[in-house]
Enzyme design. Structure first.
Site: not given
Length: 752
Positions: A250, A219-220, A615, A34-35
């Site tokens: 998330q 973002d987020e 993770r 996504k970044t």
């Protein structure tokens, strides 16, 4: 340039980068890049769509993410194109806006940011003034209440009073905000609320912002709270292009105000929203993603996605059930040692737990094994006691009205000034509506202080004034150096015994270094890019900018050691490691006891487990134990329901004395909620006995605790097992030869 911007992007990523939709939601799964999408989207808007750099308003969740994004954007578009873009956190960007429009927002141009510790001190001061008993009522809780109200867009007079406690908190909130407004203090929650209120009430400021920021990216988004979403909406108006990026699976921060429903709310508010799903994962193996997908599918009301990868399946998910928490910790550290012996670095291994208290036993075991470790998310550099103290002296030196700084330094190092003296100063300050500094000077002119009190206060005033005369014309980093020496801070920590005192002195040296680097960086180019007032050309001076930086950034400047990473599952979000261990997977621990009877909380606990699982890049290990010592007593817990929700075909039980049946007893795990603890325990240990007998047969008698004899090494006891088939090996503690790993097929062992 167009093609190079789209190179190495998959089809969904390309769609997100080049979309012409005014409103778009990028539903980005863990490890889906996504970044990269956000960075390439910004580059696309700048280079291909020809939007000016100052039209872009990009919000990240952390300062670290903002710094990484800025770096990557500059690589793509060039430093010249990047200048003018606003990229940062909600707090950082609203701080910047309020610096520009301080007058319109009703703030002094040099308003002072205050952090959580400053808030708590101010609330404690109000508690004393209102005669609220701190032993009965928590100042920290009250400060949290004030922040929560601001995050919900509420001023003190707008709060609905339901009980005496909220009525008392409302009174504290009123006094707290009155002091902040009088002294020009702005806390983190106030940054966003004050900006939102400014845009609502001032049509000219709103028009300026909406005309300028025509491309908004967030973002987020699942971690935004109410006031943050309202701010995005008012900034966007009806004309801006808005792209939000998030993952409802998330969303794990509801306890601090985040609202995962904001994703669905955005879709409802903007019905033409284009939804783009990023489901290809570039981080984890197929098996890790399979169990992650299987687990999160138990949650309802999801926007829905299914992670997949082109990578191979990798190792199955290891599961270990220890005799007790000591055995669990030893197993985890044993596995880390093995991975390290096979070539892995310690820093590639992470141990994740639900609660901070779980780390103690793991830390002890790591220390005993001489394995270096680091607790991620420990106290940040600029939040450390000695650093905050030195900065408080610097703040007071340049702003005598800074009451928080005054209270922090007035009796540190000790000058024999207790609460009685401070209360006299506070009371006079409240009566005359003035700073604590001014009240101190006036008290010295009155005959109301004992000789010792008078002497201590006079020496303090003289100290600050004399330091100011000494350093007035020096760069502020040299001022800091002089403050540390002249104030007595250095001498105080030199007298602190052991490593702790030395560490504090080293941190003070590092503070001076950090200040000098900041000074050199921003004076070299003769401008403060991050703090330029783009409305009327005003900039903060370098000292103001540094002090704002220490409040907003507060990033740890730790050494990059090869050490095992320990952290809570919440802290792990956004990180990734080759080898991940999630410990304490037991009912009442993870999921937490308070969540078991609440469906919404339980779904967030499951999302937290999903975050932990995703993770891992190469290997995931899940552990629990039969007996755990908690709060001074041993407890038996059932396996976590999250273990029962994982497909058995993807699991590899490493508990060679016998695993347990991890298949879910019934749909939605109502089994856990409906049967008694006694029944649960009986079933648990019945499963253990059956599995133990089964494992003895499967492992040909090589089980934990079994005595064996080796022709060369003699008699020993099996303490660990690993591997399968021809690669199966045992770890044996020999009576005379120490501990050794041996491959069973080659070792020619005899069972005793």
């Amino acid at each position: 340039m167009k093609q190079s911007l789209l190179n190495d992007l998959n089809s969904e990523q390309k769609n997100a980068v080049i979309t012409d939709s005014q409103y778009s939601l990028v539903l980005a799964g863990a490890g889906s890049g996504k970044t990269r999408v956000l960075v390439h989207r910004i580059a696309w808007l700048s280079l291909e769509k020809r939007y000016p750099a100052n039209s872009i308003f990009a919000v990240t969740f952390t300062n670290k993410a903002a710094a990484e994004m800025q770096e990557r954007i500059e690589v793509l578009v060039g430093e010249g194109h990047f200048n003018g873009m606003w990229v940062g956190t909600f707090h950082g960007l609203t701080h910047r806006l309020l610096r520009i429009f301080a007058k319109q927002a009703g703030l002094p141009s040099n308003f002072q940011l205050i952090d959580t510790d400053d808030q708590n001190r101010l609330v404690k001061r109000i508690f004393k003034e209102l005669k609220i008993d701190e032993k009965q009522w928590s100042a920290k809780e009250c400060a949290g209440f004030i922040s929560a109200q601001k995050e919900n867009g509420l001023r003190a007079h707008q709060i609905v009073i339901n009980d005496p406690k909220s009525a008392m908190w409302q009174k504290v909130y009123l006094d707290y905000q009155a002091i902040c407004d009088r002294l020009g203090y702005v806390d983190f929650s106030e940054l966003i609320l004050r900006t939102y209120e400014l845009l609502k009430k001032d049509a000219d400021v709103l028009a300026y912002c909406q005309h300028r920021f025509t491309n908004i990216l967030v973002d987020e988004f699942q971690d935004t709270n109410l006031i943050q979403y309202q701010l995005v909406k008012i900034l966007a108006g009806h004309t801006a292009n808005v792209m939000i990026v998030g993952d409802d699976d998330q969303s794990i921060y509801s306890w601090r105000g985040a609202n995962a429903d904001n994703l669905q709310l955005f879709i409802n508010d903007y019905p033409d929203t284009e939804i783009i799903r990023l489901e290809q994962n570039y981080r984890s193996t197929g098996n890790i993603l399979a169990v992650a997908n299987h687990l999160i599918a138990n949650n309802r009301n999801r926007l829905g996605k299914n992670l997949w990868t082109e990578s191979d399946n990798g190792e199955r998910i290891a599961v270990y059930i220890g005799f007790n928490d000591i055995d669990e910790a030893r197993f985890v550290i044993g596995q880390i040692k093995k991975f390290n012996e096979e070539g892995a670095k310690f820093k590639d291994c992470a141990i994740l737990y639900r609660n901070n208290s779980q780390s103690r036993l793991i830390e002890d075991t790591l220390l005993q094994s001489a394995i270096p470790y680091q607790i991620y998310g420990s106290i940040r550099f600029y939040e450390r006691q000695e650093v905050k103290l030195a900065l408080a002296y610097l703040r007071l030196l340049h702003d005598r009205k800074n009451d928080n700084a005054f209270e922090l330094v007035i009796n540190t190092p000790t000058r024999g000034l207790g609460d009685i003296t401070l209360n006299k100063i506070r009371n006079l300050a409240k009566q005359r509506q003035q700073s604590l500094w001014q009240s101190t000077i006036e008290l010295l002119g009155l005959n109301v202080l004992a000789a010792r009190q008078r002497s201590g206060l006079a020496r303090f005033i003289e100290l600050i004034e004399s330091i100011y005369i000494q350093v007035e014309k020096l760069p502020f980093y040299q001022q800091l150096e002089q403050i540390i020496k002249s104030s007595g801070i250095n001498e105080m920590y030199e007298q602190e015994a052991g490593i702790k005192g030395q560490s504090r002195l080293e941190n003070l040296d590092e503070l001076v270094n950090a200040a000098e680097q900041f000074y050199q960086q921003y004076t070299k180019s003769n401008q403060l890019n991050e703090f330029v007032d783009l409305h009327d050309g005003r900039t903060l001076n370098v000292l103001e900018a540094f002090l704002a930086y220490t409040s907003l950034e507060g990033k740890e400047k730790g050494k990059n050691l090869d050490s095992v990473q320990l952290m809570t599952l919440h802290s792990a979000k956004g990180l990734e490691f080759d080898y991940v261990f999630i410990v304490g997977l037991e009912e009442g621990i993870f999921p937490a006891q308070r969540s078991i009877t609440d469906n919404q909380r339980m779904e967030e606990e499951r999302r937290l487990a999903y975050v932990g699982i995703t993770r891992a890049r190469k290997q995931l290990t899940l552990t629990m134990c039969e007996l755990r010592r908690l709060y001074g007593k041993e407890e038996r817990n059932l396996p976590s329901r999250f273990l029962t929700e994982l497909p058995e075909d993807f699991l590899h039980d490493l508990s060679y004395r016998g695993g347990i049946n991890l298949s879910a007893p019934s749909a939605n795990n109502q089994h856990y909620d409906n049967i008694s603890n006694k029944e649960q325990n009986n079933q648990f240990f019945e499963q253990r006995r059956s599995a133990f007998l089964k494992s003895q047969t499967e492992n040909e008698g090589y089980t934990l605790g079994r005595k064996v004899i080796h022709k060369r090494f003699g008699e020993g006891t099996i303490i660990n097992l690993d591997g399968e088939g021809e690669h199966k090996r045992v770890q044996i503690a020999f009576v005379n030869e120490g501990i050794k790993w041996l491959v069973i097929k080659l070792a020619n062992l005899t069972l005793a």
